[in-house]
Design a protein around this motif. Structure first.
Motif, PDB file in Angstrom:
ATOM      1  N   CYS A   1      37.260  41.619  59.357  1.00 13.61           N
ATOM      2  CA  CYS A   1      37.304  41.505  60.814  1.00 13.61           C
ATOM      3  C   CYS A   1      37.437  40.050  61.260  1.00 13.61           C
ATOM      4  N   GLY A   2      37.307  39.103  60.329  1.00 13.99           N
ATOM      5  CA  GLY A   2      37.444  37.685  60.648  1.00 13.99           C
ATOM      6  C   GLY A   2      36.121  36.954  60.787  1.00 13.99           C
ATOM      7  N   ALA A   3      35.020  37.669  60.794  1.00 14.68           N
ATOM      8  CA  ALA A   3      33.707  37.037  60.949  1.00 14.68           C
ATOM      9  C   ALA A   3      33.231  36.469  59.613  1.00 14.68           C
ATOM     10  N   ARG A   4      32.298  35.530  59.695  1.00 12.90           N
ATOM     11  CA  ARG A   4      31.700  34.956  58.483  1.00 12.90           C
ATOM     12  C   ARG A   4      30.181  34.959  58.586  1.00 12.90           C
ATOM     13  N   ASP A   5      29.643  35.929  59.286  1.00 11.09           N
ATOM     14  CA  ASP A   5      28.208  36.040  59.492  1.00 11.09           C
ATOM     15  C   ASP A   5      27.702  37.271  58.738  1.00 11.09           C
ATOM     16  N   TRP A   6      26.869  37.062  57.726  1.00 11.77           N
ATOM     17  CA  TRP A   6      26.458  38.130  56.827  1.00 11.77           C
ATOM     18  C   TRP A   6      24.945  38.290  56.823  1.00 11.77           C
ATOM     19  N   ARG A   7      24.490  39.461  56.429  1.00 12.77           N
ATOM     20  CA  ARG A   7      23.068  39.695  56.145  1.00 12.77           C
ATOM     21  C   ARG A   7      22.997  40.354  54.767  1.00 12.77           C
ATOM     22  N   ALA A   8      21.878  40.176  54.106  1.00  8.42           N
ATOM     23  CA  ALA A   8      21.721  40.720  52.757  1.00  8.42           C
ATOM     24  C   ALA A   8      20.378  41.427  52.648  1.00  8.42           C
ATOM     25  N   GLY A   9      20.322  42.384  51.749  1.00  5.41           N
ATOM     26  CA  GLY A   9      19.089  43.120  51.493  1.00  5.41           C
ATOM     27  C   GLY A   9      19.281  44.054  50.313  1.00  5.41           C
ATOM     28  N   LEU A  10      18.231  44.735  49.953  1.00  2.56           N
ATOM     29  CA  LEU A  10      18.292  45.688  48.854  1.00  2.56           C
ATOM     30  C   LEU A  10      18.555  47.085  49.394  1.00  2.56           C
ATOM     31  N   ALA A  11      19.258  47.898  48.600  1.00  5.99           N
ATOM     32  CA  ALA A  11      19.539  49.274  49.012  1.00  5.99           C
ATOM     33  C   ALA A  11      19.760  50.144  47.774  1.00  5.99           C
ATOM     34  N   TRP A  12      19.429  51.425  47.936  1.00  3.74           N
ATOM     35  CA  TRP A  12      19.727  52.404  46.895  1.00  3.74           C
ATOM     36  C   TRP A  12      21.159  52.868  47.088  1.00  3.74           C
ATOM     37  N   PRO A  13      21.902  53.092  46.000  1.00  2.00           N
ATOM     38  CA  PRO A  13      23.274  53.587  46.131  1.00  2.00           C
ATOM     39  C   PRO A  13      23.303  55.020  46.661  1.00  2.00           C
ATOM     40  N   PRO A  14      24.447  55.445  47.199  1.00  2.00           N
ATOM     41  CA  PRO A  14      24.540  56.759  47.840  1.00  2.00           C
ATOM     42  C   PRO A  14      24.154  57.944  46.966  1.00  2.00           C
ATOM     43  N   GLY A  15      24.484  57.944  45.700  1.00  2.00           N
ATOM     44  CA  GLY A  15      24.229  59.115  44.862  1.00  2.00           C
ATOM     45  C   GLY A  15      22.836  59.198  44.277  1.00  2.00           C
ATOM     46  N   MET A  16      21.984  58.220  44.548  1.00  2.00           N
ATOM     47  CA  MET A  16      20.669  58.189  43.918  1.00  2.00           C
ATOM     48  C   MET A  16      19.674  59.063  44.687  1.00  2.00           C
ATOM     49  N   THR A  17      19.054  59.987  43.976  1.00  2.00           N
ATOM     50  CA  THR A  17      18.079  60.886  44.589  1.00  2.00           C
ATOM     51  C   THR A  17      16.672  60.318  44.412  1.00  2.00           C
ATOM     52  N   ASP A  18      15.703  60.926  45.095  1.00  2.00           N
ATOM     53  CA  ASP A  18      14.313  60.508  44.948  1.00  2.00           C
ATOM     54  C   ASP A  18      13.841  60.689  43.507  1.00  2.00           C
ATOM     55  N   GLY A  19      14.306  61.728  42.856  1.00  2.00           N
ATOM     56  CA  GLY A  19      13.961  61.960  41.455  1.00  2.00           C
ATOM     57  C   GLY A  19      14.479  60.853  40.549  1.00  2.00           C
ATOM     58  N   ASP A  20      15.705  60.401  40.809  1.00  2.00           N
ATOM     59  CA  ASP A  20      16.270  59.297  40.026  1.00  2.00           C
ATOM     60  C   ASP A  20      15.456  58.025  40.224  1.00  2.00           C
ATOM     61  N   ILE A  21      15.046  57.775  41.451  1.00  2.00           N
ATOM     62  CA  ILE A  21      14.272  56.571  41.762  1.00  2.00           C
ATOM     63  C   ILE A  21      12.942  56.595  41.008  1.00  2.00           C
ATOM     64  N   LYS A  22      12.264  57.734  41.027  1.00  2.00           N
ATOM     65  CA  LYS A  22      10.981  57.861  40.322  1.00  2.00           C
ATOM     66  C   LYS A  22      11.163  57.736  38.817  1.00  2.00           C
ATOM     67  N   ARG A  23      12.228  58.325  38.293  1.00  2.00           N
ATOM     68  CA  ARG A  23      12.494  58.254  36.850  1.00  2.00           C
ATOM     69  C   ARG A  23      12.742  56.822  36.405  1.00  2.00           C
ATOM     70  N   LEU A  24      13.557  56.081  37.171  1.00  2.00           N
ATOM     71  CA  LEU A  24      13.841  54.693  36.823  1.00  2.00           C
ATOM     72  C   LEU A  24      12.599  53.819  36.950  1.00  2.00           C
ATOM     73  N   ALA A  25      11.778  54.076  37.954  1.00  2.00           N
ATOM     74  CA  ALA A  25      10.545  53.303  38.128  1.00  2.00           C
ATOM     75  C   ALA A  25       9.596  53.554  36.964  1.00  2.00           C
ATOM     76  N   ALA A  26       9.495  54.809  36.518  1.00  2.00           N
ATOM     77  CA  ALA A  26       8.624  55.121  35.371  1.00  2.00           C
ATOM     78  C   ALA A  26       9.146  54.475  34.096  1.00  2.00           C
ATOM     79  N   ARG A  27      10.449  54.473  33.923  1.00  2.00           N
ATOM     80  CA  ARG A  27      11.050  53.863  32.737  1.00  2.00           C
ATOM     81  C   ARG A  27      10.777  52.345  32.726  1.00  2.00           C
ATOM     82  N   ALA A  28      10.881  51.697  33.870  1.00  2.00           N
ATOM     83  CA  ALA A  28      10.643  50.254  33.942  1.00  2.00           C
ATOM     84  C   ALA A  28       9.158  49.947  33.749  1.00  2.00           C
ATOM     85  N   ARG A  29       8.311  50.805  34.238  1.00  2.00           N
ATOM     86  CA  ARG A  29       6.870  50.581  34.153  1.00  2.00           C
ATOM     87  C   ARG A  29       6.357  50.789  32.732  1.00  2.00           C
TER      88      ARG A  29
END
Length: 112
Positions: free
Chosen positions: A83-111
């Protein structure tokens, strides 16, 4: 142009934003499987990056790596939005296909 903005807004809405407790790149370790979502403030155009890639680039630029805030990450984006702008914001986000079950599974695996 309105149709394009609606399409972009719909695509962004599929990403699920994460409220990072400290607002720093180190928060990505608390949410395995998340992405850094860099979004144009003017039109909503976005690009997603793996957190490890962003941290590596921040270290190359000597900007603190995991200690950098999301505001600093957004400030380092040198690209111009379609669009020609150069003003951005950043943050964390879950991807579209990730379910709550996937989030819990990955958190348990990391823990464990």
């Amino acid at each position: 142009m309105d149709e394009e903005r609606q399409r972009v807004a719909k695509a962004v809405s599929r990403w699920r934003p994460i409220e990072a407790p400290n607002g720093k790149m180190a928060d990505a370790d608390l949410f395995p499987g998340c992405f850094v979502l860099v979004t144009c403030k003017a039109c909503g155009h976005f690009k997603a990056y793996p957190p490890a890639t962003v941290v590596l680039r921040l270290r190359q630029l000597q900007m603190g790596g995991t200690l950098a805030t999301f505001a600093e990450v957004a400030g380092r984006v040198g690209a111009t939005c379609p669009c020609g702008a150069r003003d951005w914001r950043a943050g964390l986000a879950w991807p579209p296909g990730m379910t709550d079950g996937d989030i819990k599974r990955l958190a348990a695996r990391a823990r464990n």
